[in-house]
Design a protein around this motif. Structure first.
Motif, mmCIF file in Angstrom:
data_model
loop_
_atom_site.group_PDB
_atom_site.id
_atom_site.type_symbol
_atom_site.label_atom_id
_atom_site.label_comp_id
_atom_site.label_asym_id
_atom_site.label_seq_id
_atom_site.Cartn_x
_atom_site.Cartn_y
_atom_site.Cartn_z
ATOM 1 N N ASN A 6 0.836 -1.204 0.000
ATOM 2 C CA ASN A 6 0.000 0.000 0.000
ATOM 3 C C ASN A 6 0.871 1.254 0.000
ATOM 4 N N TRP A 7 0.600 2.137 -0.957
ATOM 5 C CA TRP A 7 1.453 3.304 -1.178
ATOM 6 C C TRP A 7 0.776 4.605 -0.770
ATOM 7 N N LEU A 23 1.057 2.660 -10.707
ATOM 8 C CA LEU A 23 0.476 1.800 -9.673
ATOM 9 C C LEU A 23 -0.797 1.120 -10.155
ATOM 10 N N LYS A 24 -1.524 1.776 -11.041
ATOM 11 C CA LYS A 24 -2.771 1.191 -11.552
ATOM 12 C C LYS A 24 -2.522 -0.091 -12.340
ATOM 13 N N SER A 26 0.400 -1.894 -11.810
ATOM 14 C CA SER A 26 1.362 -2.651 -11.029
ATOM 15 C C SER A 26 0.777 -3.988 -10.584
ATOM 16 N N GLY A 29 1.218 -3.005 -6.259
ATOM 17 C CA GLY A 29 0.988 -1.736 -5.594
ATOM 18 C C GLY A 29 -0.444 -1.230 -5.648
ATOM 19 N N THR A 30 -0.865 -0.606 -4.559
ATOM 20 C CA THR A 30 -2.163 0.059 -4.474
ATOM 21 C C THR A 30 -1.959 1.433 -3.856
ATOM 22 N N LEU A 31 -2.519 2.455 -4.468
ATOM 23 C CA LEU A 31 -2.434 3.805 -3.929
ATOM 24 C C LEU A 31 -3.535 3.985 -2.882
ATOM 25 N N TYR A 70 6.132 7.225 -1.688
ATOM 26 C CA TYR A 70 6.861 7.757 -2.839
ATOM 27 C C TYR A 70 7.018 9.256 -2.619
ATOM 28 N N ALA A 283 5.310 1.003 -13.111
ATOM 29 C CA ALA A 283 4.800 -0.208 -12.464
ATOM 30 C C ALA A 283 5.944 -1.155 -12.121
ATOM 31 N N ALA A 286 7.649 0.149 -9.010
ATOM 32 C CA ALA A 286 6.878 -0.145 -7.798
ATOM 33 C C ALA A 286 6.971 -1.613 -7.425
ATOM 34 N N ASP A 287 6.898 -2.487 -8.411
ATOM 35 C CA ASP A 287 6.981 -3.923 -8.142
ATOM 36 C C ASP A 287 8.376 -4.323 -7.663
#
Length: 330
Positions: A6-7, A23-24, A26, A29-31, A70, A283, A286-287
């Protein structure tokens, strides 16, 4: 590896929007939270990308759902907010350049280590398969011993552009914005730190380097040159020359088009295409954070590497007489 992460994002500018879009798509990842100086700006951002809006950066760090942050703030704010994120126990992905000088970098990373949190400077190209393939070729000595690297990264912004990148007091200018990619890339290829560095720059009335060219000398008969600027459109590629051939990376920074091509003496050229959308590029970054979260740092962009890059930037700035009022000197 963290299967899900979770970001929170600090700031709502262009680079924050690119990461949020990443992130969408990724895998991990979740914003969940976005902080801005105003709740209006944060809300406008979350209406597009998701997450809970906050009208202060501190509120993102106080959100228990946020696991990683971030930092997309201007250069001169990275130092303080890295320390605050570390104190809050959050994993950190911080935009480049990490700080305004190596002293700040070392002090901030001491806090990162003290609080046992993940940290990576956000050179997203380091995480991309194209860069990993390049490193593989270099490790195999596909072009023999590397002797020369030429690279460039510049863009044409109008002279009326109002942005922290055009404020010399807070680290604006070509070297610290896009030139830092060239320095990072060259050091990665060299696998060591420069012995000497020189930066020839045009410093305008606002105290930032509008256009510049640099050179670096490394051990082992290895030299490098680069061009950069925020008021000059460049081709933005990289060329690596060795004793047995050369490698051309058409788009080393975003890998969104162009090829990685190996030219080896006496052989037909070999090319690899690693095409990614801009969303996929971020993405992957983030991963990568999720992949190495438990290790506290990423092998593609280590803490030591971050400090080394800041030292090289210090050397280049010193040669050009480029100083920032906002930087910590003692």
């Amino acid at each position: 590896m963290a299967e899900k992460l979770n970001w929170g994002i600090l700031a709502t500018g262009g680079i924050a929007r690119q990461f949020a879009a990443g992130l969408k798509v990724s895998k991990t990842g979740t914003l969940v939270a976005v902080g801005s100086r105003t709740i209006e700006s944060a809300t406008k951002f979350t209406d597009t990308y998701g997450g809970k809006p906050y009208g202060a950066y501190d509120e993102v760090l106080s959100d228990p759902n946020v696991e990683a942050v971030y930092i997309a703030l201007p250069h001169h704010m990275h130092y303080d907010w890295t320390i605050k994120c570390a104190e809050a126990g959050k994993a950190i992905l911080c935009e480049k350049p990490f700080t305004l000088n190596a002293l700040e970098a070392k002090r901030a990373l001491n806090e990162v280590k003290k609080h046992h949190v993940f940290f990576m400077e956000a050179f997203m190209y380091r995480c991309h398969p194209q860069t990993l393939k390049l490193k593989e070729l270099l490790a195999e000595q596909a072009i023999g011993a590397v002797k020369v690297v030429n690279s460039e990264f510049g863009f044409q912004a109008g002279k009326e552009w109002e942005n922290f990148r055009t404020d010399g007091s807070v680290g604006g200018g070509g070297l610290m914005d896009v030139g830092t990619y060239c320095v990072s890339f060259t050091r990665m290829v060299a696998g060591t730190e420069p012995e000497s560095a020189h930066y020839c720059a045009y410093i305008g009335e606002k105290g930032y380097d509008e256009i510049g060219s640099g050179c670096l000398k490394f051990p082992g008969e290895f030299t490098a040159s680069f061009g950069t600027g925020v008021h000059i459109g460049l081709k933005n590629g990289a060329w690596i020359y060795g004793t047995e051939g050369m490698i051309h990376v058409e788009n080393p920074w975003k890998a969104s088009g162009g090829n990685l091509t190996l030219f080896k003496r006496g052989e037909e050229p070999q090319s690899w295409a690693f095409k990614s959308t801009n969303d996929e590029l971020y993405a992957i970054e983030a991963d990568t954070v999720a992949e190495f979260l438990e290790a506290k740092e990423c092998p593609y962009m280590t803490l030591e590497d971050t400090v080394g890059n800041m030292r090289a930037l210090d050397m280049l700035r010193a040669s050009a007489g480029l100083k920032f009022a906002a930087e910590t000197l003692a």
